[in-house]
Design an enzyme around this catalytic site. Structure first.
Site, PDB file in Angstrom:
ATOM      1  N   LYS A   1     -56.164 113.820 104.335  1.00 18.01           N
ATOM      2  CA  LYS A   1     -56.626 113.120 105.188  1.00 18.01           C
ATOM      3  C   LYS A   1     -58.139 113.776 105.678  1.00 18.01           C
ATOM      4  O   LYS A   1     -58.288 115.117 105.566  1.00 18.01           O
ATOM      5  CB  LYS A   1     -56.055 113.050 106.452  1.00 18.01           C
TER       6      LYS A   1
ATOM      7  N   ALA B   1     -57.790 101.116 112.103  1.00 14.98           N
ATOM      8  CA  ALA B   1     -58.722 102.052 113.051  1.00 14.98           C
ATOM      9  C   ALA B   1     -58.011 103.174 113.494  1.00 14.98           C
ATOM     10  O   ALA B   1     -57.702 103.457 114.700  1.00 14.98           O
ATOM     11  CB  ALA B   1     -59.144 101.221 114.048  1.00 14.98           C
TER      12      ALA B   1
ATOM     13  N   LEU C   1     -59.594 108.626 112.826  1.00 13.94           N
ATOM     14  CA  LEU C   1     -59.738 109.902 112.143  1.00 13.94           C
ATOM     15  C   LEU C   1     -58.601 111.025 112.728  1.00 13.94           C
ATOM     16  O   LEU C   1     -59.139 112.281 113.304  1.00 13.94           O
ATOM     17  CB  LEU C   1     -61.230 110.479 112.079  1.00 13.94           C
TER      18      LEU C   1
ATOM     19  N   CYS D   1     -66.667 106.498 107.628  1.00  9.20           N
ATOM     20  CA  CYS D   1     -65.813 105.923 108.142  1.00  9.20           C
ATOM     21  C   CYS D   1     -66.054 105.045 109.399  1.00  9.20           C
ATOM     22  O   CYS D   1     -67.011 105.407 110.098  1.00  9.20           O
ATOM     23  CB  CYS D   1     -65.104 107.099 108.760  1.00  9.20           C
TER      24      CYS D   1
ATOM     25  N   THR E   1     -64.020 101.889 103.748  1.00  9.67           N
ATOM     26  CA  THR E   1     -63.826 100.437 104.167  1.00  9.67           C
ATOM     27  C   THR E   1     -65.057  99.987 104.977  1.00  9.67           C
ATOM     28  O   THR E   1     -65.966 100.525 105.095  1.00  9.67           O
ATOM     29  CB  THR E   1     -62.751 100.605 105.481  1.00  9.67           C
TER      30      THR E   1
ATOM     31  N   GLY F   1     -61.019 101.213  96.433  1.00 11.27           N
ATOM     32  CA  GLY F   1     -61.273  99.840  97.017  1.00 11.27           C
ATOM     33  C   GLY F   1     -60.442  98.885  96.397  1.00 11.27           C
ATOM     34  O   GLY F   1     -60.912  98.534  95.428  1.00 11.27           O
ATOM     35  N   GLY F   2     -59.228  98.552  96.932  1.00 12.50           N
ATOM     36  CA  GLY F   2     -58.299  97.488  96.479  1.00 12.50           C
ATOM     37  C   GLY F   2     -57.871  97.637  95.173  1.00 12.50           C
ATOM     38  O   GLY F   2     -57.253  96.669  94.677  1.00 12.50           O
TER      39      GLY F   2
ATOM     40  N   THR G   1     -54.563 101.596 100.235  1.00 13.04           N
ATOM     41  CA  THR G   1     -53.619 100.351 100.840  1.00 13.04           C
ATOM     42  C   THR G   1     -52.580 100.234  99.943  1.00 13.04           C
ATOM     43  O   THR G   1     -51.374  99.446 100.570  1.00 13.04           O
ATOM     44  CB  THR G   1     -54.538  99.101 100.996  1.00 13.04           C
TER      45      THR G   1
HETATM   46  C1  LIG Z   1     -54.769 103.724 107.092  1.00 15.27           C
HETATM   47  C2  LIG Z   1     -55.966 104.303 106.355  1.00 15.27           C
HETATM   48  C3  LIG Z   1     -56.521 105.403 106.835  1.00 15.27           C
HETATM   49  C4  LIG Z   1     -57.690 105.728 106.190  1.00 15.27           C
HETATM   50  N1  LIG Z   1     -58.179 107.218 106.299  1.00 15.27           N
HETATM   51  C5  LIG Z   1     -59.457 107.609 105.750  1.00 15.27           C
HETATM   52  C6  LIG Z   1     -59.793 108.913 106.274  1.00 15.27           C
HETATM   53  O1  LIG Z   1     -59.396 109.532 106.958  1.00 15.27           O
HETATM   54  N2  LIG Z   1     -60.843 109.205 105.446  1.00 15.27           N
HETATM   55  C7  LIG Z   1     -61.707 108.343 104.501  1.00 15.27           C
HETATM   56  O2  LIG Z   1     -62.378 108.922 103.843  1.00 15.27           O
HETATM   57  N3  LIG Z   1     -61.038 107.563 103.907  1.00 15.27           N
HETATM   58  C8  LIG Z   1     -60.119 106.783 104.929  1.00 15.27           C
HETATM   59  N4  LIG Z   1     -59.465 105.401 104.633  1.00 15.27           N
HETATM   60  C9  LIG Z   1     -60.132 104.900 103.676  1.00 15.27           C
HETATM   61  C10 LIG Z   1     -59.592 105.071 102.156  1.00 15.27           C
HETATM   62  O3  LIG Z   1     -59.707 106.435 101.766  1.00 15.27           O
HETATM   63  C11 LIG Z   1     -60.292 104.120 101.128  1.00 15.27           C
HETATM   64  O4  LIG Z   1     -61.599 104.392 101.136  1.00 15.27           O
HETATM   65  C12 LIG Z   1     -60.216 102.670 101.318  1.00 15.27           C
HETATM   66  O5  LIG Z   1     -58.867 102.274 102.076  1.00 15.27           O
HETATM   67  C13 LIG Z   1     -60.135 101.539 100.388  1.00 15.27           C
HETATM   68  O6  LIG Z   1     -59.305 101.827  99.334  1.00 15.27           O
HETATM   69  P1  LIG Z   1     -57.883 101.066  99.346  1.00 15.27           P
HETATM   70  O7  LIG Z   1     -58.458  99.521  99.297  1.00 15.27           O
HETATM   71  O8  LIG Z   1     -57.084 101.520  98.246  1.00 15.27           O
HETATM   72  O9  LIG Z   1     -57.338 101.199 100.533  1.00 15.27           O
HETATM   73  C14 LIG Z   1     -58.391 105.169 105.287  1.00 15.27           C
HETATM   74  C15 LIG Z   1     -57.802 103.993 105.044  1.00 15.27           C
HETATM   75  C16 LIG Z   1     -56.829 103.465 105.449  1.00 15.27           C
HETATM   76  C17 LIG Z   1     -56.249 101.891 104.968  1.00 15.27           C
END
Ligand SMILES: Cc1cc2nc3c(=O)[nH]c(=O)nc-3n(C[C@H](O)[C@H](O)[C@H](O)COP(=O)(O)O)c2cc1C
Ligand SMILES: Cc1cc2nc3c(=O)[nH]c(=O)nc-3n(C[C@H](O)[C@H](O)[C@H](O)COP(=O)(O)OP(=O)(O)OC[C@H]3O[C@@H](n4cnc5c(N)ncnc54)[C@H](O)[C@@H]3O)c2cc1C
Ligand SMILES: Cc1cc2nc3c(=O)[nH]c(=O)nc-3n(C[C@H](O)[C@H](O)[C@H](O)COP(=O)(O)OP(=O)(O)OC[C@H]3O[C@@H](n4cnc5c(N)ncnc54)[C@H](O)[C@@H]3O)c2cc1C
Ligand SMILES: Cc1cc2nc3c(=O)[nH]c(=O)nc-3n(C[C@H](O)[C@H](O)[C@H](O)COP(=O)(O)O)c2cc1C
Ligand code: FES
Ligand code: FES
Lengths: 317, 268, 317, 268
Positions: free
Chosen positions: A51, A76, A79, A137, A200, A250-251, A273
């Site tokens: 994280k 949201a 962090l 973020c 995101t 991403g997705g 996700t």
């Molecule tokens: C619950 C949650 C927490 C996240 N926390 C972080 C984080 O602490 N640092 C970061 O760089 N990205 C964070 N992200 C973004 C993910 O690392 C990733 O870039 C983003 O979710 C897109 O990928 P996905 O579609 O596979 O989820 C977070 C995403 C989610 C859903």
């Protein structure tokens, strides 16, 4: 028909770091503890990203912190993290419970360039394999996105962290910009070892019965299937214009998504996700899906597939 | 998330009430007792709550809330007609497919998921024993529902103001014989630790419903982590074998930042 | 429970233009001909926006021009249009087949600021009710997006068009930027009458069997449910910071979506991709959904709902 | 879109071949003859094609392509095993629920959708007549399939090299009596215009499958617009009443920019 071959290799190397397969646990996902990350590896991940860590402890935003949509998620979290120095114990625990073949990348952020550098130095001391700078973020004001949207600041950030640590430095990009190639180009020029794309997208959900934003922070970041077409485009644009390796995120929910990103030029992939819907089994499921596809289509290494969409002469029929 | 009006409120004891809402049944066919929902109290918080009632026809669910802090106190005291948000059901519930005598043991509001699980277990023909502990008489709940499941229902109170005077785990020790039952448990972690110890002493398998701080409820944020398991997705119900491999069980949990803190006893 | 009232009014006014209901046909959707647009009105639309028009005829990109996803669509039409002067006949046909109560807004674009202004002048002569400047199409290089990402250029564009025509001028914004409030603010300061948010997001789909980008143009714009959370956020951000009316567009498929956007501050709504899945019936379906909701919740006008998510004191329980 | 390998290719006549592919049956349960698919020929184009065969068990579909230009010539000459993309089925097909005698009338490759519609109509027990016109003998197709549907099958050729010498609409005029049938038609627009005229003369209702330049195939781009109707979504099959209200029918269409151009006769 393409000939069947056995055992396509899935290992990848990015600036000297070897991953047994290209599927990494994304930052902020099931990575609060060393044991959790070890579990992701046990269930098939090639490596993990922690994280995002800051110098000081952060509790994150108050609940509700996620909106669970059909085609994605808005989060949201804000962090939350116990602070980089406290988190070192998690890195150590991760190492104790893994064989040493699965790299761990520490994601860091700060409220100043010096904060980033100091945090990177702190966590690098624990022996992580690389640093991923979270400059993207969208749900924590003043922490990252403001830096990550400006090529000059990105450049200063990377240089500061580069001189603070001796391990590879990756930069995580936001799609919320005029031109992601400009941002990636700033990363490359400043000496980053790879870019990670995408974080995101700033989003929101309003509950119509009460007329309130659902998230306590009002805004959150959209992830999951909804953003995949944007992520693939960002990967493709960067890969077609620059030399720096792209770690795509991403997705990604299934092996078809993974292959699509690789063909767009991704060197490695991160999964976030999809862990909500498929649990940690997504890793082995996607891994074997990729192998099966490669066997069926006659690819013997990821290298053969990587970026084939970029060059007309590599297209197939 | 579905935002719904509270249909009915039923007081279960001095500190706990059940709120009934009518979600779209479409998300609920696979529901298993022990699963939970995330409950949004607009403007206040979002907290995990076990499902304690499932009414069919018309379909509605109940959640039983014990007021112990800001979220639960405001939830418990909302008037009928107020709106709350529900998402779920989430997680893994109790596996009720065993054949042996089923002992349900619970402490405080932990009774909420146990009572529904036992009603289901009764429907599929299992022999049932209830051991339900509370701090004192005014906190006793679900006595009638337990009584309808089995006459073999035993209530304890810590202060002896009702039923057996003592801990519910003392009842358990008296109830068990070697190898003759299975346990399902929900309550304070220290109680469940004792349940597991007694279970292993008698060679009896247990499933316990754990509690950790939940944020996302769907397995991504890891806030509910216990020794590498996410309570919201891998649990909340875990087997004795799984829990044995969790050094953090009964010893520490994570605060909202993810920092390890030693387990302060839950207020239920 | 809120009292039941009858007949909530759905009419809206934006810079003097009255719409009988807030649901407009989005630009580029079922609006190639005057009769098509008249049909949208017949089926419940409050007004229409023409496809984006340029001075000269454009054929658009070669097929394939759309990718039909489960949660959205990627299109790379490439702004086909017969040229503004040829299109005047469609405006005339629209007028002949509608009662005069349903405004028609002409969307225009160009490759230069003068091109925009000239095109606006040409089509304004046909008596359209307003001009919508498309400064946000992500699939036609050099035509719009480059202008629409720069606040200074936006400002010049609006001023040039403002002095070319005497009808209201709206500006359609892209979410592909660092901060949409900055762009909207440039619109407001330059005297635009409203902003339209959002256009599609640059995206891509690669077919993994052949390794090719599916769209002939490779890149296209993502629309539909996938982008709704971003659109709601953009609406909310603009509405909470500026006075200019926001006409919202992006992923509206049902009345709940429409209400969510209104609560985020939208003055009117445009519907695009949902026409693919629900045909033109989406208009009457959403319209009666909104009315039913307003009756049930005791809202008597859209004004009462508009922007309630922005102010804590207007939230309900 | 599903990208699939061509399973089999069957030559139907000198200029047309059928390509068989096996899409996921899940999208096909609601398929109605007259509906079409968008066919991606990688690197070349994406074009609309009627479905001409539906095989169950194993499920596969056929599209019959007449080579008339770049897309159709390359599609028709692809080798077995080549990959094409399929999306759909899209649009509104023929309504076959009527009770009267059903006359299927087609010109050229328009036979593709008519033959499948008539097979379906036969399955549901309708009495059928086939009138199928071609330019000359080498272009005749589906004669055997038509023959299996009904012995009342009549082939015409414009040059008289096979069957009736003349236009298929001449056959129609001979076939009809007042009010005694329904028509389904697919072919060049000028042919269908005549079909509609003859139909109205005999008080017989018609459904015609129209063609316009298609881009999106799903009703958003309006490229296929004919007098305010989108052929891809509102059609391609329209009723005589609907077509009567289309001034553009038989007179003009839109080019790729959306400009009105007068109808140049289709090459089929
Ligand atoms: C619950 C949650 C927490 C996240 N926390 C972080 C984080 O602490 N640092 C970061 O760089 N990205 C964070 N992200 C973004 C993910 O690392 C990733 O870039 C983003 O979710 C897109 O990928 P996905 O579609 O596979 O989820 C977070 C995403 C989610 C859903
Ligand atoms: C799977 C599960 C099922 C539960 N079922 C029920 C139930 O059926 N009935 C019931 O009354 N309670 C139940 N709880 C406990 C309930 O969620 C907490 O009591 C409630 O969140 C306390 O919030 P508060 O603001 O009232 O208390 P606070 O004063 O904020 O805190 C009191 C205690 O509750 C914990 N807590 C606060 N927020 C959360 C959270 N988001 N997730 C987990 N713990 C939290 C705190 O860590 C602390 O230990 C369940 C918890 C879990 C994990
Ligand atoms: C609903 C529908 C069903 C059809 N079914 C069949 C069928 O089963 N078999 C068959 O052989 N043909 C069918 N067609 C016609 C077929 O789509 C065209 O013949 C083909 O697109 C021509 O492409 P080309 O590049 O070979 O020809 P070109 O040389 O590009 O053009 C020749 C003619 O085809 C038209 N055309 C080209 N592209 C398209 C397009 N994207 N959409 C519509 N028309 C186009 C041109 O306007 C011109 O009139 C159908 C058309 C429609 C609208
Ligand atoms: C096929 C298609 C064509 C479009 N053409 C235009 C256009 O010409 N001009 C424009 O401003 N927007 C155009 N758009 C964008 C839409 O007007 C709208 O902003 C976008 O699709 C988001 O709304 P939706 O999710 O309701 O579709 C087009 C969108 C689609 C899907
Ligand atoms: S609450 Fe987020 S992982 Fe369990
Ligand atoms: S082809 Fe786009 S609307 Fe018909």
């Amino acid at each position: 028909m393409a000939p069947e071959r056995s055992d396509p290799t899935l290992d990848v190397e990015i600036s000297g770091i070897r991953f047994p397969n290209p599927l990494l646990l994304a930052s902020g996902i099931a990575d609060e503890t060393g044991l959790s990350m070890a579990k992701a590896v046990e269930r098939g991940a090639g490596g993990v990203v922690t994280k995002s860590l800051s110098l000081d402890l952060r509790e994150g935003h108050r609940n509700p912190v996620v909106v669970d949509l059909q085609n994605g998620m808005i989060n949201a979290m804000g962090l939350p993290n116990p602070g980089a120095s406290h988190y070192i114990r998690e890195i150590e625990e991760y190492r104790r419970h893994t064989s040493g073949k699965n790299p761990i990348i520490a994601s860091v952020f700060g409220s100043t360039i010096e904060g980033y550098a100091e945090c990177a130095r702190t966590i690098a001391a624990s022996g992580v394999d690389a640093i991923e700078l979270n400059g993207s973020c969208p749900n924590a004001e003043g922490l990252g996105l403001e830096f990550g949207q400006d090529p000059d600041v990105i450049s200063d950030l990377i240089k500061a962290v580069r001189s603070a640590v001796s391990i590879p430095v990756f930069f995580k990009l936001t799609p919320m910009c005029n031109d992601i190639v400009k941002l990636a180009s700033a990363c490359q020029d400043a000496g980053a070892d790879a870019v990670v794309a995408i974080n995101t997208m700033k989003s929101m959900k309003i509950d119509i019965r009460t007329g309130r934003p659902v998230l306590t922070n009002r805004f959150g970041g959209l992830s999951g299937p909804a953003i995949k077409p944007v992520g693939v485009r960002c990967t493709y644009e960067i890969a077609s214009r620059l030399d720096i390796p792209v770690i795509s995120v991403g997705g990604i929910s299934n092996w078809e998504d993974a292959v699509e990103y690789i063909m767009a030029g991704a060197s490695a992939l991160q999964i976030g996700t999809a862990v909500a819907w498929g649990n940690l089994d997504v890793f082995s499921r996607i891994r074997s899906g990729i192998s099966g596809f490669m066997r069926a289509e006659g690819y013997s290494s990821l290298e053969e597939m990587r970026g084939i969409a970029l060059e007309v002469k590599r297209w197939r029929s | 998330m579905e935002v719904l009006r509270i249909d009915e409120i039923r007081s279960e004891c001095r500190s706990s009430s059940t709120l009934f809402v009518s979600p779209d049944p479409e998300k609920w066919p696979g529901f298993v007792p022990g699963q939970f929902v995330m409950v949004w109290i607009p403007g206040i918080d979002e907290v995990p709550m076990s499902v304690s009632y499932i009414d069919k026809d018309p379909f509605r669910i109940g959640i039983t809330v014990q007021g112990i802090g800001e979220a639960t106190e405001s939830l418990r005291t909302l008037p009928v007609g107020s709106r709350i948000g529900i998402r779920g059901p989430y997680g893994r519930g109790f596996d009720l497919s065993g054949k042996k005598r089923l002992v349900g043991i619970c402490g405080g509001v932990g009774a909420a998921s146990i009572v529904l699980a036992l009603e289901k277990a009764k429907d599929i023909g299992r022999e049932i024993v209830v051991l339900s502990g509370f701090r004192s008489k005014e906190l006793v709940m679900f006595e009638d529902r337990f009584g309808r499941i089995t006459p073999d229902t035993h209530i304890s109170t810590d202060d002896g103001s009702y039923g057996f005077h003592g801990l519910v785990t003392d009842l358990l020790r008296k109830e068990l014989k070697m190898n003759d039952a299975e346990l399902i448990a929900c309550g304070p972690e220290m109680m469940m630790k004792v349940v597991l110890d007694i279970g292993s002493e008698f060679g009896v398998h247990s499933q316990c419903s754990l509690e950790r701080y939940m944020k996302c409820g769907v397995g991504v944020c890891d806030s509910c982590s216990v020794s590498g398991h996410r309570v919201c997705q891998d649990g909340p119900v875990f087997t004795d074998e799984e829990i044995e491999a969790m050094p953090e069980f009964g010893s520490s949990h994570r605060d909202r930042s993810g920092r390890v803190v030693s387990l302060k006893e839950c207020v239920r």
